[in-house]
Design a protein around this motif. Sequence first.
Motif, PDB file in Angstrom:
ATOM      1  N   LYS A  61       0.717  -1.265   0.100  1.00 41.13           N
ATOM      2  CA  LYS A  61       0.128   0.124   0.006  1.00 41.13           C
ATOM      3  C   LYS A  61       0.948   1.464   0.038  1.00 41.13           C
ATOM      4  CE  LYS A  61      -3.937  -2.010   2.457  1.00 41.13           C
ATOM      5  NZ  LYS A  61      -4.802  -1.837   3.650  1.00 41.13           N
ATOM      6  N   ALA A  62       1.991   1.011   0.720  1.00 38.45           N
ATOM      7  CA  ALA A  62       2.721   2.332   0.843  1.00 38.45           C
ATOM      8  C   ALA A  62       3.773   2.704  -0.434  1.00 38.45           C
ATOM      9  CB  ALA A  62       4.086   2.047   2.136  1.00 38.45           C
ATOM     10  N   ASN A  63       4.131   1.615  -1.440  1.00 41.85           N
ATOM     11  CA  ASN A  63       4.635   1.893  -2.388  1.00 41.85           C
ATOM     12  C   ASN A  63       4.303   1.618  -3.845  1.00 41.85           C
ATOM     13  OD1 ASN A  63       7.636   1.875  -1.364  1.00 41.85           O
ATOM     14  ND2 ASN A  63       6.633   0.628  -0.021  1.00 41.85           N
ATOM     15  N   LEU A  64       2.915   0.955  -3.936  1.00 41.46           N
ATOM     16  CA  LEU A  64       2.416   0.833  -5.197  1.00 41.46           C
ATOM     17  C   LEU A  64       1.338   1.911  -5.522  1.00 41.46           C
ATOM     18  CD1 LEU A  64       3.742  -1.820  -4.972  1.00 41.46           C
ATOM     19  CD2 LEU A  64       1.597  -3.075  -5.582  1.00 41.46           C
ATOM     20  N   LYS A 144      10.560   1.868  -1.827  1.00 41.75           N
ATOM     21  CA  LYS A 144      11.549   1.444  -0.870  1.00 41.75           C
ATOM     22  C   LYS A 144      11.438   0.068  -0.339  1.00 41.75           C
ATOM     23  CE  LYS A 144      11.969   6.169   0.712  1.00 41.75           C
ATOM     24  NZ  LYS A 144      11.128   6.778  -0.496  1.00 41.75           N
ATOM     25  N   PRO A 145      12.435  -0.561   0.402  1.00 45.85           N
ATOM     26  CA  PRO A 145      12.610  -1.872   0.832  1.00 45.85           C
ATOM     27  C   PRO A 145      11.455  -1.857   2.002  1.00 45.85           C
ATOM     28  CG  PRO A 145      14.812  -0.982   0.513  1.00 45.85           C
ATOM     29  CD  PRO A 145      13.697   0.084   0.409  1.00 45.85           C
ATOM     30  N   PRO A 146      10.586  -3.074   1.983  1.00 48.88           N
ATOM     31  CA  PRO A 146      11.021  -4.376   1.315  1.00 48.88           C
ATOM     32  C   PRO A 146      10.320  -4.466  -0.040  1.00 48.88           C
ATOM     33  CG  PRO A 146       9.068  -4.529   2.746  1.00 48.88           C
ATOM     34  CD  PRO A 146       9.502  -3.123   2.778  1.00 48.88           C
ATOM     35  N   ILE A 147      10.389  -3.492  -0.690  1.00 52.23           N
ATOM     36  CA  ILE A 147       9.679  -3.664  -2.318  1.00 52.23           C
ATOM     37  C   ILE A 147      10.525  -3.288  -3.172  1.00 52.23           C
ATOM     38  CG2 ILE A 147       7.721  -2.887  -3.790  1.00 52.23           C
ATOM     39  CD1 ILE A 147       6.783  -4.324  -1.244  1.00 52.23           C
ATOM     40  N   TRP A 148      10.836  -4.318  -3.935  1.00 45.75           N
ATOM     41  CA  TRP A 148      12.135  -4.074  -5.094  1.00 45.75           C
ATOM     42  C   TRP A 148      11.867  -4.242  -6.586  1.00 45.75           C
ATOM     43  CZ3 TRP A 148      13.085  -7.355  -0.499  1.00 45.75           C
ATOM     44  CH2 TRP A 148      13.568  -6.763   0.210  1.00 45.75           C
ATOM     45  N   ILE A 149      12.403  -3.752  -7.144  1.00 47.53           N
ATOM     46  CA  ILE A 149      12.195  -3.955  -8.903  1.00 47.53           C
ATOM     47  C   ILE A 149      13.434  -5.008  -9.160  1.00 47.53           C
ATOM     48  CG2 ILE A 149      13.237  -2.021  -9.664  1.00 47.53           C
ATOM     49  CD1 ILE A 149      11.428  -2.275 -12.055  1.00 47.53           C
TER      50      ILE A 149
END
Length: 356
Positions: A61-64, A144-149
């Motif tokens: 929710k915070a990154n997408l 930002k981590p923990p979301i990466w490409i």
Amino acid sequence: MPPVKPMLAKPQKRIPPDQVYEPKWDGFRSIIFRDGEEVEIGSRNERPMTRYFPELVEALKANLPERVVIDGEIVIVDPERDGLDFEALQQRIHPAESRVRKLATETPAGFVAFDLLALGDRDLTSEPFSVRRELLEQVLAEAKPPIWITPATDDHELAERWFTEFEGAGLDGLIAKSPDGTYQPDKRVMTKIKHERTADCVVAGYRVYKSDPEAIGSLLLGLYDDTGTLSSVGVIGSFPMARRRELFTELQPLVVPIDDHPWNWAKEYLSGMTESGARSPRKSEGSRWNNGKDLSFTPLSPELVVEARYDYMEGTRFRHTAQFVRWRPDRDPASCTFDQLERPVGFELAEILPPA
């Protein structure tokens, strides 16, 4: 709308030319659906995974973007050894809500994105991968981590270096994609290139075939460590049905009581015994994906040696089911040790998945 089956890959021994190359991640393949405050995590077999990863839902929710569908992999990074931890990831699939919340704090998961299926009202599955990748980089530019490409390259030489180096961080090989390819759910249109090695292992037991108690389902493999202890390292499970029945007959003279077997563990593991007294070779081993599956085994005198093909080790076990190559009557079982295994070059996972 969920569910959507992920696009699949077919195996190939060599890295093909003129493709886009990505690391092959060792985690849970997942397609993420977000629509405002609603997030759904779908698995490869279309089972909903959302309840098992509450910390990941918040990170997504915070990154997408507000409305998006992204294909990727759920992973757990072990900060102590700077690599992926698939066993810890398996532990996250638990029926108890209290356990789920506890593990979400102790072993938090991350998500590695590698394809974009939809953005807003736009269905991207018919667009070429080069377009989907460019848009994915744009929408996750500030993530930002923990979301990466996932890293990607069209440089064949660099891909060959990745194939060797990234294994040291627990990655599973490479994925090759056509830059012009569309997204085709449940079709094997990508290519996967995985490591292949062989090891001479001791056959220490068997499990019977699920529908025939006089046929072999799998052979249990062991290797000796530097203390002379026979450790369970994995199984071989693929034989033609006729050969399964032949093996069952051939192995009967080697069947021994559990008390005479190297895997006769301490009394505290008696709870893992079946009514017949057989035990699992990983003590309290169980299947989180198939509750109630019988993982007991028939112990064999450790006299036979088999050459098995495997891709890589996770800790002291083969990460995936090994493949039969040939019997090795010329090998002394005591010579089947961990020393024969090829060790991957060490690589710091933080170089490609930077920590928070």
